[in-house]
Scaffold this motif. Structure first.
Motif, PDB file in Angstrom:
ATOM      1  N   ASN A   1     -53.782  34.656  19.587  1.00  0.00           N
ATOM      2  CA  ASN A   1     -53.533  35.879  19.167  1.00  0.00           C
ATOM      3  C   ASN A   1     -51.946  36.142  18.779  1.00  0.00           C
ATOM      4  O   ASN A   1     -51.251  35.160  18.775  1.00  0.00           O
ATOM      5  CB  ASN A   1     -53.899  37.220  20.048  1.00  0.00           C
TER       6      ASN A   1
ATOM      7  N   ASN B   1     -50.040  32.290  22.035  1.00  0.00           N
ATOM      8  CA  ASN B   1     -49.542  33.591  21.624  1.00  0.00           C
ATOM      9  C   ASN B   1     -47.954  33.282  21.151  1.00  0.00           C
ATOM     10  O   ASN B   1     -47.725  32.149  20.996  1.00  0.00           O
ATOM     11  CB  ASN B   1     -49.911  34.471  22.537  1.00  0.00           C
TER      12      ASN B   1
ATOM     13  N   CYS C   1     -61.586  37.315  23.556  1.00  0.00           N
ATOM     14  CA  CYS C   1     -60.753  38.148  22.653  1.00  0.00           C
ATOM     15  C   CYS C   1     -60.063  37.084  21.889  1.00  0.00           C
ATOM     16  O   CYS C   1     -58.816  37.364  21.373  1.00  0.00           O
ATOM     17  CB  CYS C   1     -59.780  39.265  23.096  1.00  0.00           C
TER      18      CYS C   1
ATOM     19  N   LEU D   1     -54.707  40.411  17.810  1.00  0.00           N
ATOM     20  CA  LEU D   1     -54.277  41.033  18.612  1.00  0.00           C
ATOM     21  C   LEU D   1     -52.767  40.934  18.556  1.00  0.00           C
ATOM     22  O   LEU D   1     -52.250  39.824  18.987  1.00  0.00           O
ATOM     23  CB  LEU D   1     -54.966  41.065  19.969  1.00  0.00           C
TER      24      LEU D   1
ATOM     25  N   ARG E   1     -58.631  34.636  19.027  1.00  0.00           N
ATOM     26  CA  ARG E   1     -58.404  34.828  17.620  1.00  0.00           C
ATOM     27  C   ARG E   1     -58.530  36.126  17.024  1.00  0.00           C
ATOM     28  O   ARG E   1     -59.596  36.297  15.825  1.00  0.00           O
ATOM     29  CB  ARG E   1     -59.014  33.818  17.004  1.00  0.00           C
TER      30      ARG E   1
END
Length: 327
Positions: A140, A164, A116, A121, A118
């Motif tokens: 994310n 992140n 998951c 989220l 980029r």
């Protein structure tokens, strides 16, 4: 089927040549048809067949006869209803589990991987397959990891949460992964401190670089429970929330010189230094006291020796003259 239409229609529609024997033969044919298994392998109870015997009583009402016919055939069509709906709408059978947008499954080096990266989220997504061994949630906008966020992944070995916006990590964030998790990447986030409880029981290799660390006792305790990823130790640098004299310094170099889990600003090392000075001062005091006592004892002994010595007689002038004459 012609036989069915003749049998289910009004009795007045039967041909003149049809006899009672022909009627019974067609009825037995319909009974054998309804007793056969359908396309899904189901054989419906004989109640539908028994109802056929009631059809002659509706010969005067064709509409009522048609309704009974539909009731008899409806149970055989129910198992095919989902397939008929899909064909009628031109769609496809939906997947039993919908993947989050921007995520996909893959098999890398023979291990089930879920990526998951980029995906935009802001929270840990749902729908991650249970057999995932490598999970990539990097790049994310995750700001926190709640309790038990990954406990439904019993086979997870590698978790990437790098790049992140993590500012908070729950003490039970990795609950349920004690037996499987081996690699954890928390680099390039906004972590100033992490709870020690989050890593207790884990046998992992972790990357903690590129975070604005507070460089406190909690971080030092974390390093006692984990192994740093090769080459990541130099990236653990004290951030703006650290003590002013520690900002910008490498944490591993600091803890070699100073223990941060003691009391006071300087930690345990300063307390140890104070204790050392006190001990040395105590020994010095004892030495000085011994020397003073030794000096006083020698002084008293000297006085006693002087008192015990015989007095010296003075030399008279006559003795001196006699002595000089003899010489």
């Amino acid at each position: 089927m012609p036989g069915n239409s003749i049998l289910l229609g009004p009795r007045s529609q039967l041909p003149a040549a049809a006899s009672k024997q022909d009627f019974r033969r067609r009825k037995r044919g319909l009974q054998s048809l309804l007793g056969q298994p359908d396309l899904l392998g189901f054989t419906w109870p004989p109640l539908a067949v028994i109802q056929v015997h009631l059809l002659p009583s509706f010969s005067s009402s064709p509409g009522l006869c048609l309704s009974v016919t539909m009731l008899l055939l409806a149970p055989r069509l129910l198992p095919l209803l989902p397939l008929l709906l899909v064909i009628g709408t031109g769609g496809s059978v939906p997947s039993p589990q919908t993947l989050p947008q921007g995520c996909y499954r893959a098999e890398e080096a023979g291990e089930q991987t879920f990526r998951c990266s980029r995906a935009g989220l802001s929270a840990v997504p749902n729908g991650i397959p249970n057999d995932t061994r490598k999970l990539y949630l990097d790049a994310n906008q995750l700001a926190s990891v709640p309790d038990g966020a990954f406990q439904h992944l019993p086979a997870l070995e590698e978790l990437d949460l790098s790049h992140n916006a993590l500012v908070h990590l729950s003490g039970a964030a990795f609950q349920g992964l004690e037996a499987t998790l081996r690699h954890l990447d928390l680099s390039a986030n906004q972590l100033a401190s992490v709870p020690v409880a989050a890593f207790v029981g884990l046998q992992i290799q972790v990357n903690l670089s590129a975070n604005p660390w507070r460089c406190d006792c909690a971080l030092q305790e974390v390093l006692r429970h984990v192994r740093l990823a090769p080459g990541s130790g130099t990236g653990i640098v004290c951030g703006p929330e650290a003590r002013p004299d520690l900002v910008g310094h490498e944490f591993l170099l600091l803890i070699r010189e100073e223990e941060l889990c003691g009391t006071g600003r300087g930690g345990t090392r300063r307390s140890t230094d104070v204790a050392l000075f006190v001990t040395m001062g105590g020994w010095l005091t004892l030495v000085v006291a011994y020397l003073i006592r030794y000096v006083w004892q020698n002084r008293d002994e000297t006085r006693r020796v002087v008192k015990r010595a015989p007095p010296v007689r003075p030399v008279r002038s006559e003795d001196s003259s006699t002595l000089s004459t003899m010489l």
